[in-house]
Design a protein around this motif. Structure first.
Motif, PDB file in Angstrom:
ATOM      1  N   VAL A  15       0.983  -1.242  -0.025  1.00  0.00           N
ATOM      2  CA  VAL A  15      -0.086   0.130  -0.070  1.00  0.00           C
ATOM      3  C   VAL A  15       0.940   1.324  -0.067  1.00  0.00           C
ATOM      4  O   VAL A  15       0.743   1.960  -0.636  1.00  0.00           O
ATOM      5  N   GLN A  16       1.899   1.403   0.910  1.00  0.00           N
ATOM      6  CA  GLN A  16       2.692   2.323   1.039  1.00  0.00           C
ATOM      7  C   GLN A  16       3.652   2.784  -0.209  1.00  0.00           C
ATOM      8  O   GLN A  16       3.686   3.844  -0.759  1.00  0.00           O
ATOM      9  N   GLU A  17       4.005   1.634  -0.976  1.00  0.00           N
ATOM     10  CA  GLU A  17       4.977   1.745  -2.126  1.00  0.00           C
ATOM     11  C   GLU A  17       3.904   1.788  -3.567  1.00  0.00           C
ATOM     12  O   GLU A  17       4.707   2.699  -4.369  1.00  0.00           O
ATOM     13  N   THR A  18       2.868   1.346  -3.444  1.00  0.00           N
ATOM     14  CA  THR A  18       2.196   1.490  -4.860  1.00  0.00           C
ATOM     15  C   THR A  18       1.089   2.548  -4.580  1.00  0.00           C
ATOM     16  O   THR A  18       0.462   2.921  -5.742  1.00  0.00           O
ATOM     17  N   GLY A  19       0.254   2.786  -3.698  1.00  0.00           N
ATOM     18  CA  GLY A  19      -0.506   3.778  -3.601  1.00  0.00           C
ATOM     19  C   GLY A  19      -2.082   3.142  -3.794  1.00  0.00           C
ATOM     20  O   GLY A  19      -3.024   3.844  -3.708  1.00  0.00           O
ATOM     21  N   ALA A  21      -5.368   0.700  -2.605  1.00  0.00           N
ATOM     22  CA  ALA A  21      -6.043   0.425  -1.205  1.00  0.00           C
ATOM     23  C   ALA A  21      -5.605  -0.788  -0.674  1.00  0.00           C
ATOM     24  O   ALA A  21      -5.353  -1.729  -1.120  1.00  0.00           O
ATOM     25  N   GLU A  22      -5.804  -0.846   0.816  1.00  0.00           N
ATOM     26  CA  GLU A  22      -5.380  -1.842   1.502  1.00  0.00           C
ATOM     27  C   GLU A  22      -6.072  -3.089   1.154  1.00  0.00           C
ATOM     28  O   GLU A  22      -5.632  -4.178   0.892  1.00  0.00           O
ATOM     29  N   ALA A  23      -7.452  -2.949   0.771  1.00  0.00           N
ATOM     30  CA  ALA A  23      -8.203  -4.177   0.466  1.00  0.00           C
ATOM     31  C   ALA A  23      -7.697  -4.762  -0.879  1.00  0.00           C
ATOM     32  O   ALA A  23      -7.512  -6.174  -1.120  1.00  0.00           O
ATOM     33  N   GLN A  24      -7.380  -3.820  -1.705  1.00  0.00           N
ATOM     34  CA  GLN A  24      -6.696  -4.339  -2.996  1.00  0.00           C
ATOM     35  C   GLN A  24      -5.453  -5.158  -2.885  1.00  0.00           C
ATOM     36  O   GLN A  24      -5.074  -6.196  -3.392  1.00  0.00           O
ATOM     37  N   ALA A  25      -4.668  -4.620  -2.105  1.00  0.00           N
ATOM     38  CA  ALA A  25      -3.276  -5.292  -1.517  1.00  0.00           C
ATOM     39  C   ALA A  25      -3.558  -6.503  -1.006  1.00  0.00           C
ATOM     40  O   ALA A  25      -2.924  -7.332  -1.304  1.00  0.00           O
ATOM     41  N   ILE A  46      -2.867  -2.058 -11.226  1.00  0.00           N
ATOM     42  CA  ILE A  46      -4.223  -1.553 -10.576  1.00  0.00           C
ATOM     43  C   ILE A  46      -4.087  -0.225 -10.637  1.00  0.00           C
ATOM     44  O   ILE A  46      -5.232   0.459 -11.089  1.00  0.00           O
ATOM     45  N   ARG A  47      -3.287   0.537 -10.350  1.00  0.00           N
ATOM     46  CA  ARG A  47      -2.957   1.977  -9.800  1.00  0.00           C
ATOM     47  C   ARG A  47      -2.919   2.625 -11.318  1.00  0.00           C
ATOM     48  O   ARG A  47      -3.631   3.574 -11.441  1.00  0.00           O
ATOM     49  N   ALA A  48      -2.429   2.015 -12.365  1.00  0.00           N
ATOM     50  CA  ALA A  48      -2.467   2.630 -13.845  1.00  0.00           C
ATOM     51  C   ALA A  48      -3.862   2.590 -14.445  1.00  0.00           C
ATOM     52  O   ALA A  48      -4.472   3.681 -14.944  1.00  0.00           O
ATOM     53  N   ALA A  49      -4.471   1.626 -13.982  1.00  0.00           N
ATOM     54  CA  ALA A  49      -5.954   1.493 -14.675  1.00  0.00           C
ATOM     55  C   ALA A  49      -6.921   2.375 -13.874  1.00  0.00           C
ATOM     56  O   ALA A  49      -7.623   2.987 -14.620  1.00  0.00           O
ATOM     57  N   ALA A  50      -6.714   2.700 -12.531  1.00  0.00           N
ATOM     58  CA  ALA A  50      -7.417   3.677 -11.849  1.00  0.00           C
ATOM     59  C   ALA A  50      -7.199   5.222 -12.353  1.00  0.00           C
ATOM     60  O   ALA A  50      -8.178   5.911 -12.498  1.00  0.00           O
ATOM     61  N   ARG A  51      -5.999   5.444 -12.473  1.00  0.00           N
ATOM     62  CA  ARG A  51      -5.393   6.693 -13.268  1.00  0.00           C
ATOM     63  C   ARG A  51      -6.066   7.075 -14.658  1.00  0.00           C
ATOM     64  O   ARG A  51      -6.408   7.925 -14.799  1.00  0.00           O
ATOM     65  N   ALA A  55      -8.645   9.861 -15.642  1.00  0.00           N
ATOM     66  CA  ALA A  55      -8.262  10.729 -16.875  1.00  0.00           C
ATOM     67  C   ALA A  55      -9.531  10.671 -17.838  1.00  0.00           C
ATOM     68  O   ALA A  55      -9.713  11.677 -18.738  1.00  0.00           O
ATOM     69  N   GLN A  56     -10.099   9.381 -18.209  1.00  0.00           N
ATOM     70  CA  GLN A  56     -10.927   9.372 -19.205  1.00  0.00           C
ATOM     71  C   GLN A  56     -12.237   9.982 -18.905  1.00  0.00           C
ATOM     72  O   GLN A  56     -13.068  10.865 -19.471  1.00  0.00           O
ATOM     73  N   ASP A  57     -12.579   9.799 -17.410  1.00  0.00           N
ATOM     74  CA  ASP A  57     -14.042  10.121 -16.886  1.00  0.00           C
ATOM     75  C   ASP A  57     -14.065  11.603 -16.264  1.00  0.00           C
ATOM     76  O   ASP A  57     -14.820  12.272 -15.955  1.00  0.00           O
ATOM     77  N   GLY A  58     -12.896  12.030 -15.846  1.00  0.00           N
ATOM     78  CA  GLY A  58     -12.802  13.088 -15.061  1.00  0.00           C
ATOM     79  C   GLY A  58     -12.694  12.737 -13.545  1.00  0.00           C
ATOM     80  O   GLY A  58     -13.045  11.680 -13.211  1.00  0.00           O
ATOM     81  N   PRO A  59     -12.293  13.717 -12.698  1.00  0.00           N
ATOM     82  CA  PRO A  59     -12.438  13.551 -11.257  1.00  0.00           C
ATOM     83  C   PRO A  59     -13.922  13.373 -10.948  1.00  0.00           C
ATOM     84  O   PRO A  59     -14.932  13.873 -11.616  1.00  0.00           O
ATOM     85  N   PRO A  60     -14.121  12.580  -9.784  1.00  0.00           N
ATOM     86  CA  PRO A  60     -15.509  12.448  -9.127  1.00  0.00           C
ATOM     87  C   PRO A  60     -16.212  13.840  -9.097  1.00  0.00           C
ATOM     88  O   PRO A  60     -15.401  14.629  -8.380  1.00  0.00           O
ATOM     89  N   VAL A  61     -17.421  13.800  -9.110  1.00  0.00           N
ATOM     90  CA  VAL A  61     -18.141  15.421  -8.835  1.00  0.00           C
ATOM     91  C   VAL A  61     -19.131  14.854  -8.000  1.00  0.00           C
ATOM     92  O   VAL A  61     -19.817  13.945  -7.779  1.00  0.00           O
ATOM     93  N   GLU A  62     -19.054  15.972  -6.860  1.00  0.00           N
ATOM     94  CA  GLU A  62     -19.853  15.578  -5.786  1.00  0.00           C
ATOM     95  C   GLU A  62     -21.352  16.579  -5.779  1.00  0.00           C
ATOM     96  O   GLU A  62     -21.122  17.529  -6.518  1.00  0.00           O
ATOM     97  N   ASN A  63     -22.337  15.657  -5.745  1.00  0.00           N
ATOM     98  CA  ASN A  63     -23.651  16.636  -5.848  1.00  0.00           C
ATOM     99  C   ASN A  63     -24.033  17.505  -4.900  1.00  0.00           C
ATOM    100  O   ASN A  63     -23.791  17.241  -3.627  1.00  0.00           O
TER     101      ASN A  63
END
Length: 63
Positions: A15-19, A21-25, A46-51, A55-63
């Motif tokens: 988790v510390q070295e790759t960023g 989530a703990e559940a994913q690790a 996993i990290r690259a796919a999340a990024r 990048a494709q969808d943009g950051p999450p938007v709060e309502n």
């Protein structure tokens, strides 16, 4: 492990070295085992796919 809140040290390090989530690790460790190089490789994917998704969808938007 008797305490469910206790984290395996290799999971913490991953988790510390790759960023990821703990559940994913933790799931990676269960699926792959304790081979450090394999864990890091998969965590980076996993990290690259999340990024790429952000990048494709943009950051999450709060309502």
């Amino acid at each position: 492990m008797s305490d469910k809140n206790q984290t395996i040290p290799i999971v913490q390090k991953l988790v510390q070295e790759t960023g990821i989530a703990e559940a994913q690790a933790y799931e990676l460790a269960l699926l792959i085992g304790m081979n450090w190089n394999s864990l890091v490789r998969e965590a980076k994917l996993i990290r690259a796919a999340a990024r790429a998704e952000v990048a494709q969808d943009g950051p999450p938007v709060e309502n």
